[in-house]
Scaffold this active site. Structure first.
Site, PDB file in Angstrom:
ATOM      1  N   HIS A 134     -17.255  -8.050  69.623  1.00 34.23           N
ATOM      2  CA  HIS A 134     -15.716  -8.515  69.994  1.00 34.23           C
ATOM      3  C   HIS A 134     -15.670  -7.997  71.444  1.00 34.23           C
ATOM      4  CE1 HIS A 134     -14.611  -9.205  65.944  1.00 34.23           C
ATOM      5  NE2 HIS A 134     -14.040  -9.760  65.911  1.00 34.23           N
ATOM      6  N   GLU A 186     -14.399 -17.221  56.729  1.00 35.65           N
ATOM      7  CA  GLU A 186     -15.427 -16.973  57.622  1.00 35.65           C
ATOM      8  C   GLU A 186     -16.363 -15.965  56.608  1.00 35.65           C
ATOM      9  OE1 GLU A 186     -13.538 -14.404  60.171  1.00 35.65           O
ATOM     10  OE2 GLU A 186     -11.416 -13.348  59.022  1.00 35.65           O
ATOM     11  N   ASP A 237     -17.530 -14.795  62.182  1.00 33.74           N
ATOM     12  CA  ASP A 237     -17.939 -13.783  60.530  1.00 33.74           C
ATOM     13  C   ASP A 237     -18.741 -14.342  59.569  1.00 33.74           C
ATOM     14  OD1 ASP A 237     -16.868 -10.988  60.782  1.00 33.74           O
ATOM     15  OD2 ASP A 237     -15.385 -12.038  61.014  1.00 33.74           O
ATOM     16  N   CYS A 245     -12.159 -21.471  64.558  1.00 33.83           N
ATOM     17  CA  CYS A 245     -11.744 -20.715  65.989  1.00 33.83           C
ATOM     18  C   CYS A 245     -12.735 -19.613  66.098  1.00 33.83           C
ATOM     19  CB  CYS A 245     -10.590 -20.731  65.490  1.00 33.83           C
ATOM     20  SG  CYS A 245     -10.727 -18.761  64.164  1.00 33.83           S
TER      21      CYS A 245
HETATM   22  C1  PEP Z   1     -14.748 -15.109  63.533  1.00 32.84           C
HETATM   23  O1  PEP Z   1     -15.060 -14.732  62.904  1.00 32.84           O
HETATM   24  O2  PEP Z   1     -15.429 -16.125  64.097  1.00 32.84           O
HETATM   25  C2  PEP Z   1     -13.115 -15.020  63.921  1.00 32.84           C
HETATM   26  C3  PEP Z   1     -12.231 -15.962  64.326  1.00 32.84           C
HETATM   27  O3  PEP Z   1     -12.499 -14.074  63.796  1.00 32.84           O
HETATM   28  P1  PEP Z   1     -13.645 -12.738  64.594  1.00 32.84           P
HETATM   29  O4  PEP Z   1     -14.025 -12.658  66.153  1.00 32.84           O
HETATM   30  O5  PEP Z   1     -11.544 -12.047  65.666  1.00 32.84           O
HETATM   31  O6  PEP Z   1     -13.636 -11.410  63.728  1.00 32.84           O
HETATM   32 MG    MG Z   2     -14.020 -12.754  61.684  1.00 32.75          MG
END
Ligand code: PEP
Ligand code: MG
Length: 592
Positions: free
Chosen positions: A203, A450, A474, A521
């Site tokens: 993140h 995910e 994920d 996403c």
């Molecule tokens: C993902 O896991 O691809 C996602 C968009 O969520 P995050 O990156 O916030 O875990």
């Molecule tokens: Mg995620």
């Protein structure tokens, strides 16, 4: 001496500037810039801290019992000597005066300089005095913290820019930066990031990308090798960091920096061009946002909606308190209004794993010391374990839906029962809003795909939801059993892995066959290197950082989705899908 450090490129472009080292001190130190007018004041504060510790050590010396070992007395003398040496507090004035660091930061920076000198000493006895110096500094830091208990929030890496008046661009170097600290940097002066740990979809990396500034993570040793104020080049495309570059190298990178700015300006002209493939398919390019203010960048980049509002960032940096329903409502409403009728997909809070809440909240929410946070009580699991918090969030989201087009997205679903519980909660929240005569609109319910289990049971899941959004970050992590934040296994984090491609393409195909909306996403959606692949799978909605929209749009405009789709079966069967795709999608390249 010039040298290079290698890491993982996570946010593109070139940044050139001076290194600002944020040391992970044993004491939590607030790092912030002070206004130029407060230099003297800040230095006096530092001196007051030193004087307080001098008095403390002198008192300790005086109060030593007669039978105390002689070494103790000698040690206190050493500490007093180190504390009052010109090389410490006096020299720290440089950082306050020249760099406008606050007192604590200046002292930690000076400690770093001295610690390196100690490390280089031949004499073992003197070398070992480094530990004494660290203890003395910690005493001063504690004294400063006590004197300033209303200090700025944040941990070791909490750097907040206030009226910074320096001239050189600054690049942040740290062992690690938590997502909660990264979010503070959105308002900061830093033009690039370097960290020792982290992976491409950690993140920290995601926030760096959302800020559209070059970043290299997973360097392992950068924070140990780079010194305060060193000139540094970050090559966010190659994942290299060049420290103290020669004039020729510097010139070369300045040239590249100008080139990439020109390229961006060129791509920005596509802003108002609809994303339509050569064979006439309209593709939605949505934005991923962390804070409502990011909607401005989304609109400026030409996003046609928000595909992912990571609401958990509203829950961070709050000194243990969770945001109230009204506060959340205002934030969601601000994003919804900013998007002027375009869809805003709000994901319910996804805390846990590498996005813990700050310490107090974590304690309060019983999150501490979980064995394997990525597989623990995160995302929807946590929301369902905290029903009143969850309903509060749902109420805020539903209230915001009265002001525009809101979609509700649930993270990390793996069981049908989780959807049922969410639906129950939604029902109850609507009833509450009806009872209190509060307005709300129609909201579609979607789930993130995910966890491989969700992808594998999609026919069942799809019956209960209106749309799905595939979180490839994920999905890859859980499919390949690779911690997305661990640089030691970053080389195994492979979006081209055949298992990942199977899950992705079958999820997209099944959703489309059932007439349900599907988007991606995760970070793959914003990487133009995957645009052709995702188009070949039939994807028509991509959600990414606003800054990535122009380059993905350019790929869409040049793509023939029908032609790409014909190559998909070969890619899915291939033992080397990346190579097969490269050949199939750009056949002319084989001629060279
Ligand atoms: C993902 O896991 O691809 C996602 C968009 O969520 P995050 O990156 O916030 O875990
Ligand atoms: Mg995620």
């Amino acid at each position: 001496m010039s040298f290079q450090v290698f890491g993982i490129p996570v946010s593109r472009g070139v940044a050139i500037g001076r290194a600002v080292l944020v040391a992970s001190s044993r004491v939590d130190v607030a790092h912030y810039f002070i206004p130029a007018t407060e230099v003297d004041q800040e230095y006096e504060r530092l001196m007051r801290g030193r004087d307080a510790v001098t008095r403390e050590l002198q008192a300790l010396k005086t109060d030593l019992p007669p039978d105390a070992p002689h070494e103790l007395d000698a040690l206190l003398d050493v500490h007093l000597l180190l504390l009052n040496d010109d090389a410490l507090v006096d020299a720290a004035r440089h950082w306050i005066e020249e760099r406008h660091y606050n007192a604590e930061w200046a002292l930690s920076a000076q400690l770093e300089v001295l610690a390196r000198q100690f490390d280089e000493m031949e004499d073992e006895y003197l070398r070992e005095r480094k530990a004494d110096l660290e203890q003395v500094v910690e005493r001063v830091l504690s004294a400063l913290a006590v004197a300033q208990d209303a200090a700025l929030p944040g941990g070791a890496a909490a750097v907040v820019a206030r009226d910074f008046a320096g001239e050189d661009p600054l690049l942040l170097v740290a062992a690690d930066i938590a997502p909660a600290d990264m979010i503070q940097f959105k308002r900061s002066v830093f033009q690039g990031f370097i960290t020792d740990i982290g992976g491409k979809t950690s993140h920290t990396a995601i926030v760096a990308r959302s800020m559209d500034i070059p970043a290299v993570v997973g360097t392992r040793e950068a924070s140990r090798l780079i010194r305060q104020d060193d000139w540094v080049i970050i090559d966010g495309d190659a994942g290299t960091v060049i420290v103290n570059p020669s004039p020729i190298i510097l010139e070369e990178y300045r040239f590249r920096q100008r080139q990439s700015e020109l390229e961006r300006a060129r791509l920005a002209r596509l802003r108002h061009t609809p994303a339509i493939t050569l064979d006439g398919q309209r593709i939605e390019l949505h934005a991923n946002i962390e804070l409502p203010g990011d909607a401005v960048a989304a609109l400026a980049a030409g996003a046609t909606g928000v595909g992912l509002f990571r609401s958990e960032f509203l829950f961070m940096n709050r000194e243990g308190e969770l945001p109230s329903e009204d506060e959340q409502f205002e934030a969601y409403k601000a994003a919804v209004e900013a998007m002027r009728g375009m869809p805003v997909t709000i994901r319910t809070v996804d805390v846990g794993a590498d996005k813990p809440l700050d310490r107090m909240s974590v304690n309060e929410l019983r999150h501490e010391h979980v064995l394997n946070p990525a597989m623990g009580l995160r995302a929807i699991r946590w929301s369902l374990a905290e029903p009143s918090m969850f309903r509060q969030q749902l109420r805020a989201i539903f209230r915001a839906s009265a002001f525009g087009h809101v979609k509700l997205l649930v993270p990390m679903v793996a069981h049908l029962s989780e959807i049922r519980q969410v639906q129950e909660a939604v029902k109850r929240v609507k009833q509450q809003l009806d009872d209190s005569k509060q307005a709300y609109g129609e909201i579609q319910l979607g789930v993130m795909i995910e966890v491989p289990a969700a992808a594998l049971m999609l026919p069942q899941l799809l019956k209960h939801v209106d749309f799905i959004s595939i979180g490839t970050n994920d999905l890859i992590q859980y499919t390949l059993a690779i911690d997305r934040a661990d640089e030691a296994v970053a080389h195994l984090y492979d979006p081209w892995h055949p298992a990942v491609l199977q899950l992705l393409s079958s999820s997209i195909a099944q959703a489309r066959a059932m007439g349900k909306e599907v988007s991606v996403c995760g970070e793959m959606a914003g990487d133009a290197g995957f645009t052709d692949l995702l188009l070949s799978m039939g994807l028509n909605c991509f959600s990414m950082h606003p800054s990535q929209i122009p380059s993905v749009k350019q790929r869409v405009l040049r793509a023939d989705a029908h032609r790409l789709a014909t190559a998909l079966p070969r890619i899915l069967e291939s033992e080397d899908p990346a190579k097969t795709a490269a050949e199939a999608f750009a056949p002319h390249q084989r001629l060279h």
